[in-house]
Design a protein around this motif. Structure first.
Motif, short mmCIF file in Angstrom:
data_model
loop_
_atom_site.label_atom_id
_atom_site.label_comp_id
_atom_site.label_asym_id
_atom_site.label_seq_id
_atom_site.Cartn_x
_atom_site.Cartn_y
_atom_site.Cartn_z
N LYS A 69 0.83 -1.21 0.00
CA LYS A 69 0.00 0.00 0.00
C LYS A 69 0.87 1.26 0.00
N ARG A 70 1.88 1.25 0.86
CA ARG A 70 2.76 2.41 0.91
C ARG A 70 3.48 2.62 -0.42
N TRP A 71 3.89 1.49 -1.00
CA TRP A 71 4.58 1.55 -2.31
C TRP A 71 3.65 2.15 -3.36
N LEU A 72 2.41 1.72 -3.34
CA LEU A 72 1.43 2.21 -4.31
C LEU A 72 1.13 3.69 -4.07
N LEU A 73 1.04 4.09 -2.82
CA LEU A 73 0.78 5.49 -2.52
C LEU A 73 1.95 6.37 -2.97
N THR A 74 3.16 5.82 -2.87
CA THR A 74 4.34 6.57 -3.36
C THR A 74 4.25 6.76 -4.87
N ILE A 75 3.81 5.71 -5.56
CA ILE A 75 3.66 5.81 -7.02
C ILE A 75 2.59 6.86 -7.36
N LEU A 76 1.49 6.82 -6.62
CA LEU A 76 0.43 7.80 -6.84
C LEU A 76 0.95 9.22 -6.60
N ARG A 77 1.71 9.35 -5.56
CA ARG A 77 2.29 10.65 -5.22
C ARG A 77 3.18 11.16 -6.36
N ASN A 78 4.02 10.25 -6.90
CA ASN A 78 4.91 10.65 -7.99
C ASN A 78 4.12 11.00 -9.25
N THR A 144 -0.25 15.52 3.25
CA THR A 144 0.08 15.07 4.61
C THR A 144 -1.18 14.64 5.35
N LEU A 145 -2.23 15.48 5.26
CA LEU A 145 -3.47 15.13 5.96
C LEU A 145 -4.12 13.89 5.34
N LEU A 146 -4.03 13.79 4.01
CA LEU A 146 -4.63 12.62 3.35
C LEU A 146 -3.94 11.33 3.79
N LEU A 147 -2.62 11.40 3.91
CA LEU A 147 -1.89 10.18 4.30
C LEU A 147 -2.08 9.87 5.79
N VAL A 148 -1.84 10.89 6.61
CA VAL A 148 -1.80 10.65 8.06
C VAL A 148 -3.19 10.47 8.64
N ASP A 149 -4.10 11.38 8.30
CA ASP A 149 -5.42 11.34 8.93
C ASP A 149 -6.43 10.50 8.15
N VAL A 150 -6.46 10.66 6.84
CA VAL A 150 -7.47 9.93 6.05
C VAL A 150 -7.06 8.47 5.87
N GLU A 157 5.93 6.36 7.81
CA GLU A 157 5.60 5.92 6.44
C GLU A 157 5.23 7.11 5.56
N ALA A 158 4.49 8.05 6.14
CA ALA A 158 4.12 9.25 5.37
C ALA A 158 5.38 10.01 4.97
N ALA A 159 6.35 10.03 5.88
CA ALA A 159 7.61 10.72 5.58
C ALA A 159 8.31 10.05 4.40
N GLN A 160 8.22 8.72 4.33
CA GLN A 160 8.85 8.00 3.22
C GLN A 160 8.12 8.29 1.91
N VAL A 161 6.80 8.33 1.97
CA VAL A 161 6.03 8.60 0.75
C VAL A 161 6.31 10.02 0.25
#
Lengths: 209, 221
Positions: A69-78, A144-150, A157-161
């Motif tokens: 999931k984190r990997w996928l969120l990083t891809i989405l972020r990029n 940040t809010l989407l990752l941490v709170d939502v 992990e948010a820091a890594q993304v």
């Protein structure tokens, strides 16, 4: 990952496809949900989610686990960052530069007027009102809010993304919550929610995006 | 607004945002587009009994391997006492790192070893050597009776085992008076192995190999 293993996956498309459907596919709803909070337009959000999923498929042989999931969120972020850069017409700009991050305004004495039960009041806002307020936030704060709170991702992990130190995530989350409060305050006043005329209610059914 | 109020508000905002994470989303269009581009491979057909059979086969194989390892280590053929192991035995006995029994004769040593380990290989008499201590050691589960001697003031260990239990190393062979001696050297230690009267003997000490062969030639069962 051993080069041999990676090569084997590249040579075995069925293996890559199975890996994609086993590891990545279960998180597609999270990706689409996040994309919907990022884009104002549903079609743009679906397009962004698809792009992230296709990129994940193409790079599946490089995924070393364990947190898909984190990997996928990083891809989405990029993918999102690339879109923002493309929109800005520059390839060397950071997302932080694209949107100015205003510091959280010092709360006025009357900011807290009527917010004696903030949780109850916030529950009275519809999901769409919250999403609209999120769209008003600077990109880095919103992410940040989407990752941490939502999404409930840990600070680490948010820091890594987001590729920032954990301390930055914490301060952005803190600022973001204060900014969201400021954005919702006029809405609450306008709709007279502060005097108890809350819209919806805590038990209102969430609407499908 | 006090810090406490701000914290309360931040917690409330965080909790409200968390609810967004549970919002239902319609992924049907994304699903359709992705599945068109990345067709899901057909699920592998699995015979219902294949997994249990494989599990049983794997268990049997593992048990067989363990059994084989136990059989080989306990009742396998003759053990090879390599020079490093034997040098370690010497060091352990001389330095007192292992429990040894103080004795002053081979007879006393044999009595002690037999009482401690019935059926232990009997030690031969070694003229011109002073008996100091004895103990039992094992190499690959093969018993060895060991005695610490002093020859010309130098400590020498003599290990004795059944010849059928021990395998000679592939070290140079020196034949003296019709008897073959396997001669090795580990650091400052010389090591001589030979067979006599169905017994395997190993002498180790900081003496020239020729001197150890002399001692070996003198042993009397």
């Amino acid at each position: 990952m051993a080069a041999g293993t990676a090569a084997r996956w590249r040579l075995d498309p069925d293996h890559a496809t199975r890996r994609f459907y086993d590891l990545i596919w279960p998180h597609r709803a999270d990706v689409l949900r996040l994309a919907l909070f990022l884009c104002r337009d549903r079609f743009a959000a679906e397009d962004l989610a698809q792009e992230a999923l296709f990129k994940a498929f193409r790079a599946i042989d490089r995924f070393e686990g364990p947190d898909a999931k984190r990997w996928l969120l990083t891809i989405l972020r990029n993918a999102w960052t690339d879109r923002m850069r493309s929109r800005a017409g520059r390839s060397d700009v950071s997302v932080g530069e694209l949107e100015h991050e205003p510091p959280a305004r010092s709360p006025r004495s009357d900011d807290h007027e009527g917010w004696t039960h903030p949780q109850e009041l916030l529950e009275a806002f519809s999901d769409q009102q919250i999403i609209d307020a999120l769209h008003e936030l600077p990109d880095e704060i919103r992410w940040t809010l989407l990752l941490v709170d939502v999404q409930g991702v840990s600070t680490q992990e948010a820091a890594q993304v987001l590729e920032v130190p954990p301390g930055t995530v914490k301060s952005r989350a803190h600022r973001g919550r204060a900014m969201l409060h400021e954005l919702l305050l006029p809405v609450a006043r306008q709709r007279r929610m502060l005097s108890g005329n809350a819209m919806g209610g805590p038990n209102a059914e969430p609407e499908a995006l | 607004m006090s810090d406490e109020d701000q914290d309360l508000l931040a917690t409330a905002v965080s909790a409200r945002l968390a609810r967004l994470g549970n919002m239902p989303v319609d992924t049907s269009r994304v699903d359709k587009m992705v599945r068109q581009q990345i067709p899901q491979p057909p699920k592998q057909r699995r015979v219902w009994f294949a997994r249990p059979v494989r599990a049983v086969a794997a268990s049997l194989l593992l048990m067989s391997a363990i059994a084989a390892a136990i059989v080989l280590s306990t009742s396998g053929g003759p053990a090879l006492a390599d020079s490093a192991q034997m040098a370690q035995v010497y060091q352990d006995i001389v330095s007192g790192r292992v429990a040894v029994m103080q004795v002053d004769s081979i007879e006393a040593a044999n009595r002690m070893l037999n009482s401690q380990s019935p059926g232990a290989p009997s030690l031969p008499r070694v003229p011109e050597s002073h008996v100091m201590a004895c103990c039992m050691k094992s190499v690959h589960n093969k018993k060895m009776a060991c005695v610490l001697l002093k020859n010309e003031g130098v400590p020498v260990t003599l290990a004795v085992a059944s010849a059928s239990d021990m395998k000679m190393p592939t070290s140079p062979v020196v034949t003296r008076k019709g008897v073959d001696y396997r001669v090795q050297r580990v650091g400052e230690l010389s090591m001589v192995m030979t067979e006599r009267d169905g017994k395997w003997l190993c002498l180790i000490g900081q003496l020239p190999a020729e001197r150890l062969m002399d001692v070996a030639a003198q042993v009397q069962f």
